[in-house]
Scaffold this active site. Structure first.
Site, short mmCIF file in Angstrom:
data_model
loop_
_atom_site.label_atom_id
_atom_site.label_comp_id
_atom_site.label_asym_id
_atom_site.label_seq_id
_atom_site.Cartn_x
_atom_site.Cartn_y
_atom_site.Cartn_z
N ASP A 28 0.98 -1.31 0.14
CA ASP A 28 -0.12 0.21 0.59
C ASP A 28 0.97 1.49 0.28
O ASP A 28 1.75 1.35 0.89
CB ASP A 28 -0.32 -0.33 1.12
CG ASP A 28 -1.89 1.07 1.40
OD1 ASP A 28 -1.46 2.15 1.06
OD2 ASP A 28 -3.14 0.87 2.46
N PHE A 54 -4.96 3.40 -18.65
CA PHE A 54 -5.63 3.98 -18.29
C PHE A 54 -5.95 4.97 -18.36
O PHE A 54 -7.62 5.41 -18.56
CB PHE A 54 -6.04 4.03 -16.53
CG PHE A 54 -5.97 2.58 -16.33
CD1 PHE A 54 -7.92 1.62 -15.48
CD2 PHE A 54 -5.63 1.82 -15.64
CE1 PHE A 54 -7.82 0.62 -14.74
CE2 PHE A 54 -5.57 0.38 -15.05
CZ PHE A 54 -6.10 -0.37 -14.89
N ASP A 82 -7.80 4.76 -8.88
CA ASP A 82 -8.87 4.44 -9.36
C ASP A 82 -9.76 5.22 -9.11
O ASP A 82 -9.93 5.83 -8.04
CB ASP A 82 -9.63 3.11 -8.30
CG ASP A 82 -8.01 1.90 -9.16
OD1 ASP A 82 -7.94 1.66 -9.12
OD2 ASP A 82 -7.42 1.72 -7.75
N LYS A 90 -18.96 5.31 -7.76
CA LYS A 90 -19.91 5.55 -6.90
C LYS A 90 -19.78 6.43 -5.40
O LYS A 90 -18.95 6.19 -4.83
CB LYS A 90 -20.95 4.03 -6.49
CG LYS A 90 -21.44 3.42 -7.74
CD LYS A 90 -21.41 1.64 -7.04
CE LYS A 90 -21.92 0.79 -8.49
NZ LYS A 90 -21.53 -0.09 -8.49
N ASP A 120 -8.91 10.64 -15.68
CA ASP A 120 -9.79 11.18 -16.85
C ASP A 120 -11.38 10.94 -16.74
O ASP A 120 -12.32 10.98 -17.53
CB ASP A 120 -9.75 9.83 -18.05
CG ASP A 120 -9.99 8.38 -17.68
OD1 ASP A 120 -9.61 8.37 -16.06
OD2 ASP A 120 -11.10 8.17 -17.98
#
Ligand SMILES: C[S@@+](CC[C@H](N)C(=O)[O-])C[C@H]1O[C@@H](n2cnc3c(N)ncnc32)[C@H](O)[C@@H]1O
Length: 232
Positions: free
Chosen positions: A117, A213, A139, A143, A175
């Site tokens: 991590d 990504f 990431d 939601k 993005d």
């Protein structure tokens, strides 16, 4: 800031919400073998976070990247910038194996890899030890109920700011427009950080080849937002 500064306590709480979910995914035999064989040469354990420079061939300004994915951009940068040391952190084993294989194949000696991590690793690093921190396409946790998992948050920025050298740089890209707005707001409010691009987004940096990504986002019709902050 000391290594155990109170500001780090929230972000390092044992039951804290992490910015990733560890999925093993598919790992090729070559990647699995690389994890074993190349770790002694390229790997940096959490126990070495207090003296990362000792794991490189020579001391040099340190570029830290959190969440390098498949590591293509990390390798690309390290190859083109031999005057600085690159440390990539990623939790995803296949990506770590892949990057170490590529580093060996290309003979890149200013690149090291940590598999843990990035928040924990950062917390164990000495104050003012990082020249540049790069976080590209973290990431997005799209939601609303998952927004608490987003890496770029005020407590994380407090921790990171203490580890950046004065004049050091924080480069971010996403993005996802609402995450970009959030990044701009929380970085803008973070004590010790100043926006090098005035009060908005920065131009796309030359230091980034198109990442996996990023390309996926563009294929979905997303705009890409870059941020460039300095430790002041
Ligand atoms: C969306 S991917 C982006 C990968 C790459 N930067 C790119 O642009 O292609 C985000 C990556 O960050 C990694 N990650 C998320 N949180 C992390 C953390 N706290 N420490 C290390 N890696 C993390 C994930 O495993 C994932 O590979």
């Amino acid at each position: 800031m000391s290594q155990n500064a109170p500001e780090a306590s929230a972000v390092l709480h044992p039951r804290r919400v992490r910015s990733f979910v560890l999925r093993e995914g598919r790992i090729t035999p070559a990647q699995a073998q690389a994890l074993e064989r190349l770790w002694p040469q390229y790997g940096v354990g959490l126990d070495s976070a207090g003296d990362v420079q000792a794991r490189f061939v020579r001391p040099a300004p340190l570029v830290l990247e959190i969440g390098f994915g498949n590591g293509e951009a990390t390798l690309w940068r390290a190859q083109r910038d031999p005057e600085r040391n690159y440390l990539g952190i990623e939790v995803h084993r296949p990506g770590v194996g892949r990057l170490m294989r590529r580093a060996e194949a290309e003979g890149v000696d200013n690149l090291r890899v940590a598999r843990c991590d990035g928040v924990e690793f950062l917390a164990a690093m000495p104050a003012q030890s990082i020249d540049t921190c790069i976080i590209e396409f973290p990431d997005p946790w799209t939601k609303k109920r998952h927004h608490k998992r987003r890496l770029i948050r005020p407590d994380f920025l407090t921790l990171l700011t203490g580890k950046l050298m004065h004049g050091g740089r924080l480069q971010l890209a996403t993005d996802w427009a609402d995450y970009a707005e959030h990044m701009l707001a929380v970085c803008g409010e973070a004590p010790g950080l100043a926006n090098a691009a005035g009060d908005g987004y920065a131009p796309r940096p030359d230091s980034r080849p198109p990442t996996h990504f990023e390309q996926r986002g563009i294929a979905r019709g997303h705009d890409v937002f870059d941020l460039d902050f300095r430790r002041v």
